[in-house]
Design a protein around this motif. Structure first.
Motif, PDB file in Angstrom:
ATOM      1  N   ALA A   1      70.790  39.195  17.052  1.00  0.00           N
ATOM      2  CA  ALA A   1      70.734  38.724  18.426  1.00  0.00           C
ATOM      3  C   ALA A   1      69.951  37.540  18.903  1.00  0.00           C
ATOM      4  N   LEU A   2      69.125  37.157  17.958  1.00  0.00           N
ATOM      5  CA  LEU A   2      68.152  35.945  18.061  1.00  0.00           C
ATOM      6  C   LEU A   2      67.411  35.965  19.369  1.00  0.00           C
ATOM      7  N   GLN A   3      66.555  37.106  19.650  1.00  0.00           N
ATOM      8  CA  GLN A   3      65.951  37.128  20.899  1.00  0.00           C
ATOM      9  C   GLN A   3      64.451  37.210  20.274  1.00  0.00           C
ATOM     10  N   ASN A   4      63.848  36.762  19.525  1.00  0.00           N
ATOM     11  CA  ASN A   4      62.525  36.989  19.003  1.00  0.00           C
ATOM     12  C   ASN A   4      62.477  38.350  18.074  1.00  0.00           C
TER      13      ASN A   4
ATOM     14  N   PHE B   1      68.469  48.804  14.112  1.00  0.00           N
ATOM     15  CA  PHE B   1      68.289  47.873  15.672  1.00  0.00           C
ATOM     16  C   PHE B   1      67.397  46.938  15.002  1.00  0.00           C
ATOM     17  N   ALA B   2      66.576  46.797  14.252  1.00  0.00           N
ATOM     18  CA  ALA B   2      65.756  45.735  13.838  1.00  0.00           C
ATOM     19  C   ALA B   2      66.692  44.536  13.132  1.00  0.00           C
ATOM     20  N   ILE B   3      67.503  44.926  12.442  1.00  0.00           N
ATOM     21  CA  ILE B   3      68.344  44.014  11.764  1.00  0.00           C
ATOM     22  C   ILE B   3      69.385  43.352  13.148  1.00  0.00           C
TER      23      ILE B   3
ATOM     24  N   ILE C   1      63.549  34.419   8.702  1.00  0.00           N
ATOM     25  CA  ILE C   1      64.626  34.532   7.726  1.00  0.00           C
ATOM     26  C   ILE C   1      65.633  35.459   7.871  1.00  0.00           C
ATOM     27  N   LEU C   2      65.249  36.465   8.507  1.00  0.00           N
ATOM     28  CA  LEU C   2      66.363  37.604   8.850  1.00  0.00           C
ATOM     29  C   LEU C   2      67.320  36.872  10.060  1.00  0.00           C
ATOM     30  N   ALA C   3      66.658  36.174  10.865  1.00  0.00           N
ATOM     31  CA  ALA C   3      67.776  35.581  12.022  1.00  0.00           C
ATOM     32  C   ALA C   3      68.663  34.561  11.380  1.00  0.00           C
ATOM     33  N   ILE C   4      68.113  33.889  10.512  1.00  0.00           N
ATOM     34  CA  ILE C   4      69.025  32.856   9.497  1.00  0.00           C
ATOM     35  C   ILE C   4      70.082  33.474   8.968  1.00  0.00           C
ATOM     36  N   VAL C   5      69.482  34.638   8.096  1.00  0.00           N
ATOM     37  CA  VAL C   5      70.682  35.177   7.351  1.00  0.00           C
ATOM     38  C   VAL C   5      71.599  35.970   8.069  1.00  0.00           C
ATOM     39  N   THR C   6      71.171  36.683   9.073  1.00  0.00           N
ATOM     40  CA  THR C   6      72.200  37.486   9.938  1.00  0.00           C
ATOM     41  C   THR C   6      73.203  36.439  10.609  1.00  0.00           C
TER      42      THR C   6
ATOM     43  N   LYS D   1      55.991  50.170  10.589  1.00  0.00           N
ATOM     44  CA  LYS D   1      56.239  49.364   9.334  1.00  0.00           C
ATOM     45  C   LYS D   1      57.498  48.482   9.531  1.00  0.00           C
ATOM     46  N   ILE D   2      58.439  49.297  10.339  1.00  0.00           N
ATOM     47  CA  ILE D   2      59.889  48.526  10.311  1.00  0.00           C
ATOM     48  C   ILE D   2      59.436  47.350  11.155  1.00  0.00           C
ATOM     49  N   VAL D   3      58.737  47.684  12.414  1.00  0.00           N
ATOM     50  CA  VAL D   3      58.513  46.455  13.552  1.00  0.00           C
ATOM     51  C   VAL D   3      57.546  45.404  12.945  1.00  0.00           C
ATOM     52  N   MET D   4      56.704  45.719  12.066  1.00  0.00           N
ATOM     53  CA  MET D   4      55.692  44.784  11.418  1.00  0.00           C
ATOM     54  C   MET D   4      56.754  43.939  10.343  1.00  0.00           C
ATOM     55  N   TRP D   5      57.537  44.511   9.657  1.00  0.00           N
ATOM     56  CA  TRP D   5      58.112  44.018   8.596  1.00  0.00           C
ATOM     57  C   TRP D   5      59.179  42.943   9.275  1.00  0.00           C
ATOM     58  N   GLN D   6      59.811  43.392  10.228  1.00  0.00           N
ATOM     59  CA  GLN D   6      60.802  42.432  11.013  1.00  0.00           C
ATOM     60  C   GLN D   6      60.133  41.114  11.477  1.00  0.00           C
TER      61      GLN D   6
END
Length: 379
Positions: A85-88, A78-80, A159-164, A148-153
């Motif tokens: 989805a590019l919604q922050n 879901f985090a990825i 970076i994740l938004a651009i890569v995905t 931890k997943i929330v804070m990592w994202q």
């Protein structure tokens, strides 16, 4: 709010306007001169669904409302998908949404108050820096800051938004053999659809539909919107029972987010699914029926008319009887569930209770019919 307009958020303005222009102009031109095949269309649906469910099942029902728990694999997926989805970030999205529920329709505090107008609640609130503290104050999400997943994202969201958003369409385009078509359809068109169908919940779901559970806020139930938003269209229900993992509570209501969460629970990916008590739901619906019919009878006739007053009293009496029978039945049902868990329903000492339970169930059914006939007559 102040009459002085706050500064524009130029990055948001660019993303929303550029993506919409490319999708609206570039897609038909590309389709006409080059064309798309069914594989590309299928991948558009898959990518759109991945983004949508990451927002509805992840950002919304998992993190914002804690309606269930999910293991690390589901949370990571879901985090990825949320970055795609590019919604922050999860943290920011959930913070905004919790403020919205706490201060719904309050123009000074609700980030996307529907009372500020359709455009504002749909997209306008993201085009200007109306509340600068939204980007620094996450005190309402201290629980999420332990994930931890929330804070990592949140840390690597950019970076994740651009890569995905570039990587996923590009990989598919290379494999499929049409990079530009993939970037256009799976990249831009998917993004525009993901954005605006989600935004409909903040805008359209607050102006179009019914209010079967409450009229204390602008939220509406709309079955059509549910098809566009993976089940989020039952928004009036959601605003009253926000801790329920379901939005469409009937078996026939379209809510693929609910189905996904429930299905994953069979495999241990999700757990502790929260549902609202049946008696509270039934009472809320009956209360709204009473309020509406009281208002209708008062408005269509002279409020001092004896006949009108008699009808209102009859409604109130039937309503009180219904409330009483609902309370009695569901209290007995709760005990019945406990007895079944302990396999005690066939014990002699519980025989009298079993008879009382069946009588309560029958009396409630009869009272429901009586209430339905009365409300139909006055409606």
């Amino acid at each position: 709010m102040s009459t002085t307009k706050p500064p524009l958020l130029w990055l948001n303005v660019f993303i929303f306007s550029f993506s919409l222009a490319v999708a609206a102009i570039g897609t038909p031109l590309y389709a006409y001169f080059i064309g798309f095949d069914w594989t590309q269309v299928a991948m558009l649906v898959v990518a759109f669904s991945y983004c949508g469910l990451s927002i509805t099942a992840g950002y919304h029902r998992l993190w914002s409302h804690k309606t269930y728990e999910a293991n690390a694999v589901m949370r990571f997926i879901f985090a990825i998908g949320g970055a795609f989805a590019l919604q922050n970030s999860i943290l920011h999205w959930s913070s905004d949404h919790r403020v919205h529920h706490r201060h719904v329709d309050n123009n000074d505090k609700d980030p996307y108050s529907a009372k500020m107008g359709f455009f504002y609640s749909h997209i306008g609130w993201m085009l200007r820096e109306y509340q600068a503290s939204r980007y620094t104050d996450y005190s309402n999400c201290r629980d999420l800051q332990k994930d931890k997943i929330v804070m990592w994202q949140d840390k690597y969201y950019g970076i994740l938004a651009i890569v995905t958003n570039f990587g996923f369409p590009l990989i598919f385009g290379v494999v499929h053999g049409d990079i530009w078509g993939a970037l256009l359809l799976v990249g831009v068109v998917r993004l525009v659809l993901s954005h605006h169908t989600t935004f409909f919940i903040n805008s359209l779901a607050h102006v179009w539909g019914s209010q079967p559970y409450s009229d204390k806020n602008t939220a509406r139930d709309n079955g059509i919107l549910a098809y566009l938003t993976f089940g989020e269209g039952y928004h009036n229900y959601h605003h009253i029972f926000e801790n329920d993992y379901r939005n469409g509570i009937r078996w026939w209501q379209f809510d693929p987010t609910k189905w996904l969460i429930k299905s994953c629970s069979y495999f241990g990916f999700t757990r502790k699914l929260r549902v609202s008590p049946e008696d509270r739901i039934e009472k809320a619906r009956a209360k709204m029926q009473l309020v509406r019919l009281q208002a209708k009878l008062t408005a269509t006739s002279n409020a001092n008319n004896c006949d009108v007053q008699a009808r209102i009293r009859l409604l109130e009496e039937e309503y009180e009887l219904l409330m009483s029978k609902i309370s009695d039945y569901y209290a007995a049902k709760k005990r019945m569930v406990e007895l079944k868990k302990k396999h005690l329903t066939k014990h002699y000492e519980n025989f009298e209770f079993m008879q009382q339970y069946n009588d309560m169930k029958l009396h409630l059914q009869e009272q429901r019919k009586s209430w339905k006939m009365l409300t139909a007559q006055y409606a």
